[in-house]
Design a protein around this motif. Structure first.
Motif, PDB file in Angstrom:
ATOM      1  N   CYS A 158       8.446  29.439 -34.277  1.00 15.27           N
ATOM      2  CA  CYS A 158       9.553  29.168 -33.364  1.00 15.27           C
ATOM      3  C   CYS A 158      10.631  30.231 -33.540  1.00 15.27           C
ATOM      4  CB  CYS A 158      10.135  27.780 -33.652  1.00 15.27           C
ATOM      5  SG  CYS A 158      11.810  27.513 -33.001  1.00 15.27           S
ATOM      6  N   ASP A 159      11.147  30.749 -32.422  1.00 17.53           N
ATOM      7  CA  ASP A 159      12.247  31.713 -32.486  1.00 17.53           C
ATOM      8  C   ASP A 159      13.418  31.264 -31.607  1.00 17.53           C
ATOM      9  OD1 ASP A 159      11.302  32.153 -29.941  1.00 17.53           O
ATOM     10  OD2 ASP A 159      10.758  34.255 -30.244  1.00 17.53           O
ATOM     11  N   PHE A 160      13.489  29.944 -31.370  1.00 19.90           N
ATOM     12  CA  PHE A 160      14.540  29.380 -30.500  1.00 19.90           C
ATOM     13  C   PHE A 160      14.481  30.019 -29.105  1.00 19.90           C
ATOM     14  CE2 PHE A 160      17.627  28.010 -34.133  1.00 19.90           C
ATOM     15  CZ  PHE A 160      17.023  26.763 -34.194  1.00 19.90           C
ATOM     16  N   CYS A 161      13.290  30.440 -28.681  1.00 18.00           N
ATOM     17  CA  CYS A 161      13.094  31.082 -27.370  1.00 18.00           C
ATOM     18  C   CYS A 161      13.979  32.323 -27.230  1.00 18.00           C
ATOM     19  CB  CYS A 161      13.367  30.105 -26.228  1.00 18.00           C
ATOM     20  SG  CYS A 161      12.168  28.765 -26.079  1.00 18.00           S
ATOM     21  N   ARG A 162      14.123  33.048 -28.330  1.00 15.84           N
ATOM     22  CA  ARG A 162      15.010  34.218 -28.356  1.00 15.84           C
ATOM     23  C   ARG A 162      14.643  35.265 -27.314  1.00 15.84           C
ATOM     24  NH1 ARG A 162      14.697  38.910 -32.598  1.00 15.84           N
ATOM     25  NH2 ARG A 162      16.608  40.067 -32.185  1.00 15.84           N
ATOM     26  N   HIS A 163      13.346  35.449 -27.067  1.00 16.49           N
ATOM     27  CA  HIS A 163      12.901  36.503 -26.155  1.00 16.49           C
ATOM     28  C   HIS A 163      12.618  35.965 -24.748  1.00 16.49           C
ATOM     29  CE1 HIS A 163      12.564  39.131 -29.625  1.00 16.49           C
ATOM     30  NE2 HIS A 163      11.886  38.177 -30.231  1.00 16.49           N
ATOM     31  N   THR A 164      12.736  34.685 -24.550  1.00 12.39           N
ATOM     32  CA  THR A 164      12.432  34.088 -23.239  1.00 12.39           C
ATOM     33  C   THR A 164      13.673  33.393 -22.683  1.00 12.39           C
ATOM     34  OG1 THR A 164      11.486  32.176 -24.421  1.00 12.39           O
ATOM     35  CG2 THR A 164       9.963  33.878 -23.673  1.00 12.39           C
ATOM     36  N   ASN A 165      13.775  32.095 -22.842  1.00  7.54           N
ATOM     37  CA  ASN A 165      14.899  31.351 -22.271  1.00  7.54           C
ATOM     38  C   ASN A 165      16.261  31.841 -22.729  1.00  7.54           C
ATOM     39  OD1 ASN A 165      13.085  29.734 -20.918  1.00  7.54           O
ATOM     40  ND2 ASN A 165      14.052  27.810 -21.517  1.00  7.54           N
ATOM     41  N   LEU A 166      16.403  32.057 -24.045  1.00  8.28           N
ATOM     42  CA  LEU A 166      17.692  32.452 -24.587  1.00  8.28           C
ATOM     43  C   LEU A 166      18.125  33.809 -24.020  1.00  8.28           C
ATOM     44  CD1 LEU A 166      19.397  30.758 -26.531  1.00  8.28           C
ATOM     45  CD2 LEU A 166      18.730  32.306 -28.364  1.00  8.28           C
ATOM     46  N   ALA A 167      17.166  34.703 -23.863  1.00 12.14           N
ATOM     47  CA  ALA A 167      17.463  36.028 -23.315  1.00 12.14           C
ATOM     48  C   ALA A 167      17.923  35.941 -21.860  1.00 12.14           C
ATOM     49  CB  ALA A 167      16.227  36.923 -23.417  1.00 12.14           C
ATOM     50  N   GLU A 168      17.578  34.837 -21.180  1.00 16.58           N
ATOM     51  CA  GLU A 168      17.951  34.642 -19.790  1.00 16.58           C
ATOM     52  C   GLU A 168      19.197  33.766 -19.651  1.00 16.58           C
ATOM     53  OE1 GLU A 168      14.515  32.989 -17.956  1.00 16.58           O
ATOM     54  OE2 GLU A 168      13.243  34.743 -18.332  1.00 16.58           O
ATOM     55  N   GLY A 169      19.830  33.473 -20.783  1.00 15.16           N
ATOM     56  CA  GLY A 169      21.038  32.658 -20.743  1.00 15.16           C
ATOM     57  C   GLY A 169      20.767  31.169 -20.637  1.00 15.16           C
ATOM     58  N   LYS A 170      19.531  30.765 -20.908  1.00 13.43           N
ATOM     59  CA  LYS A 170      19.167  29.355 -20.846  1.00 13.43           C
ATOM     60  C   LYS A 170      19.100  28.759 -22.254  1.00 13.43           C
ATOM     61  CE  LYS A 170      16.062  30.200 -16.907  1.00 13.43           C
ATOM     62  NZ  LYS A 170      14.642  30.080 -16.449  1.00 13.43           N
ATOM     63  N   LEU A 171      18.971  27.459 -22.322  1.00 19.13           N
ATOM     64  CA  LEU A 171      18.721  26.783 -23.591  1.00 19.13           C
ATOM     65  C   LEU A 171      17.246  26.931 -23.948  1.00 19.13           C
ATOM     66  CD1 LEU A 171      20.727  23.481 -22.998  1.00 19.13           C
ATOM     67  CD2 LEU A 171      21.327  25.315 -24.583  1.00 19.13           C
ATOM     68  N   PRO A 172      16.890  26.785 -25.236  1.00 15.76           N
ATOM     69  CA  PRO A 172      15.472  26.805 -25.601  1.00 15.76           C
ATOM     70  C   PRO A 172      14.672  25.808 -24.761  1.00 15.76           C
ATOM     71  CG  PRO A 172      16.821  26.886 -27.564  1.00 15.76           C
ATOM     72  CD  PRO A 172      17.758  26.644 -26.419  1.00 15.76           C
ATOM     73  N   ALA A 173      13.415  26.133 -24.525  1.00 14.55           N
ATOM     74  CA  ALA A 173      12.578  25.317 -23.645  1.00 14.55           C
ATOM     75  C   ALA A 173      12.481  23.873 -24.111  1.00 14.55           C
ATOM     76  CB  ALA A 173      11.184  25.931 -23.548  1.00 14.55           C
ATOM     77  N   CYS A 174      12.404  23.671 -25.422  1.00 16.48           N
ATOM     78  CA  CYS A 174      12.288  22.310 -25.946  1.00 16.48           C
ATOM     79  C   CYS A 174      13.519  21.478 -25.620  1.00 16.48           C
ATOM     80  CB  CYS A 174      12.057  22.335 -27.455  1.00 16.48           C
ATOM     81  SG  CYS A 174      13.326  23.220 -28.395  1.00 16.48           S
ATOM     82  N   VAL A 175      14.700  22.114 -25.673  1.00 14.18           N
ATOM     83  CA  VAL A 175      15.950  21.412 -25.381  1.00 14.18           C
ATOM     84  C   VAL A 175      16.025  21.057 -23.903  1.00 14.18           C
ATOM     85  CG1 VAL A 175      18.472  21.553 -25.468  1.00 14.18           C
ATOM     86  CG2 VAL A 175      17.099  22.606 -27.274  1.00 14.18           C
ATOM     87  N   GLU A 176      15.682  22.015 -23.051  1.00 19.14           N
ATOM     88  CA  GLU A 176      15.731  21.785 -21.598  1.00 19.14           C
ATOM     89  C   GLU A 176      14.792  20.667 -21.159  1.00 19.14           C
ATOM     90  OE1 GLU A 176      17.044  25.838 -19.332  1.00 19.14           O
ATOM     91  OE2 GLU A 176      14.897  25.483 -19.596  1.00 19.14           O
ATOM     92  N   SER A 177      13.653  20.547 -21.833  1.00 17.13           N
ATOM     93  CA  SER A 177      12.615  19.616 -21.373  1.00 17.13           C
ATOM     94  C   SER A 177      12.754  18.209 -21.924  1.00 17.13           C
ATOM     95  CB  SER A 177      11.236  20.161 -21.757  1.00 17.13           C
ATOM     96  OG  SER A 177      11.092  20.179 -23.172  1.00 17.13           O
ATOM     97  N   CYS A 178      13.580  18.002 -22.955  1.00 22.85           N
ATOM     98  CA  CYS A 178      13.651  16.692 -23.608  1.00 22.85           C
ATOM     99  C   CYS A 178      14.265  15.647 -22.677  1.00 22.85           C
ATOM    100  CB  CYS A 178      14.463  16.785 -24.896  1.00 22.85           C
ATOM    101  SG  CYS A 178      14.560  15.206 -25.784  1.00 22.85           S
ATOM    102  N   PRO A 179      13.521  14.593 -22.342  1.00 26.66           N
ATOM    103  CA  PRO A 179      14.030  13.598 -21.384  1.00 26.66           C
ATOM    104  C   PRO A 179      15.092  12.668 -21.963  1.00 26.66           C
ATOM    105  CG  PRO A 179      11.892  12.903 -22.212  1.00 26.66           C
ATOM    106  CD  PRO A 179      12.136  14.278 -22.760  1.00 26.66           C
ATOM    107  N   THR A 180      15.175  12.583 -23.275  1.00 28.41           N
ATOM    108  CA  THR A 180      16.134  11.661 -23.897  1.00 28.41           C
ATOM    109  C   THR A 180      17.312  12.389 -24.543  1.00 28.41           C
ATOM    110  OG1 THR A 180      14.930  11.649 -26.009  1.00 28.41           O
ATOM    111  CG2 THR A 180      14.306   9.990 -24.365  1.00 28.41           C
ATOM    112  N   LYS A 181      17.379  13.712 -24.359  1.00 29.18           N
ATOM    113  CA  LYS A 181      18.456  14.526 -24.931  1.00 29.18           C
ATOM    114  C   LYS A 181      18.511  14.398 -26.459  1.00 29.18           C
ATOM    115  CE  LYS A 181      19.494  15.519 -20.725  1.00 29.18           C
ATOM    116  NZ  LYS A 181      19.035  16.816 -20.144  1.00 29.18           N
ATOM    117  N   ALA A 182      17.334  14.372 -27.078  1.00 35.44           N
ATOM    118  CA  ALA A 182      17.250  14.247 -28.538  1.00 35.44           C
ATOM    119  C   ALA A 182      17.521  15.575 -29.234  1.00 35.44           C
ATOM    120  CB  ALA A 182      15.873  13.722 -28.944  1.00 35.44           C
ATOM    121  N   LEU A 183      17.530  16.673 -28.486  1.00 38.26           N
ATOM    122  CA  LEU A 183      17.740  17.995 -29.068  1.00 38.26           C
ATOM    123  C   LEU A 183      19.048  18.600 -28.570  1.00 38.26           C
ATOM    124  CD1 LEU A 183      14.118  19.420 -28.663  1.00 38.26           C
ATOM    125  CD2 LEU A 183      15.237  18.815 -30.822  1.00 38.26           C
TER     126      LEU A 183
END
Length: 229
Positions: A158-183
């Motif tokens: 895991c790199d906290f989506c450093r080269h993907t979502n984070l580089a695009e100004g988004k939250l890590p994919a796991c955080v964005e996808s969590c339906p209960t906001k557990a992350l």
């Protein structure tokens, strides 16, 4: 960090030898003696186990966004043993992934500089082109969350989506996808950030923090007031 071959082998040997021993002697004091850098940004994450329902939407999103091949995983959601008696049986769920340690053993033992801690964000990462597949970082990691990528043959995690979502100004994919906001993810150096505010409000623990690794993945335990080591 530069060192002679003898110094490297001495330090690496200490880590590899001690990882097979249970208890608090897993990481030797000299290995973790390097000073922690003060960054303008220091990313961290909180996993609220009380909100997690074990749906694994986070693992699926991680795999999709970061092109993680089948057979390996950057993060897992592990279910606890059942608590209570039927029909009132309940389960807890916890996240298993890179802890992005302030004092990362994987970084200290890497002979080629492939294992790094990004000075701008504090994220522990892997430079795949520098990895020679020696496996020292896999052996040194107290959390056993590194693996060899089956396509690049380099260490991965895991790199906290450093080269993907984070580089695009988004939250890590796991955080964005969590339906209960557990992350919750954000800058631990910003006292006003959501993640910093959450740490002030909640009882949290960190896995194997007694080793001195200073993990940046915090967890809200399943039951209020429950503290784990």
């Amino acid at each position: 960090m530069s060192c002679s071959r003898r110094q490297f082998l001495t330090g690496a040997g200490a880590v590899i030898f001690t990882t097979g021993v249970a208890g608090t002697q897993m990481i030797s004091r000299p290995v973790l003696a390097a000073s922690t850098e003060i960054n303008s940004i220091r990313y961290g994450m909180v996993h609220d186990e009380g909100l997690c329902i074990g749906c694994t939407a986070c693992t699926d999103a991680c795999r999709t966004v970061n092109n993680v091949p089948e057979g390996v995983s950057r993060l897992e959601i592990v279910r606890t043993e059942p608590v209570g008696e039927y029909p009132d049986t309940k389960y807890g769920f916890t996240r298993v992934s890179c802890q992005h340690c302030e004092n990362a053993p994987c970084v200290y033992v890497c002979p080629t500089g492939a294992a790094i801690k990004d000075p701008d964000t504090g994220i522990v990462d892997v430079v795949a082109d520098k990895c020679v597949g020696c496996g020292y970082c896999l052996a040194a990691c107290p959390y056993q969350v590194r693996f060899f990528h089956p396509e690049t043959h380099a260490a991965d995690k895991c790199d906290f989506c450093r080269h993907t979502n984070l580089a695009e100004g988004k939250l890590p994919a796991c955080v964005e996808s969590c339906p209960t906001k557990a992350l919750t993810f954000g800058d631990l150096n910003d006292p006003e950030s959501q993640v910093s505010q959450l740490l002030k409000q909640k009882t949290v623990y960190r896995d194997k923090a007694h080793l001195g690794t200073a993990p940046q993945l915090y967890k809200v335990p399943h039951n209020a007031g429950e503290i784990k080591s």
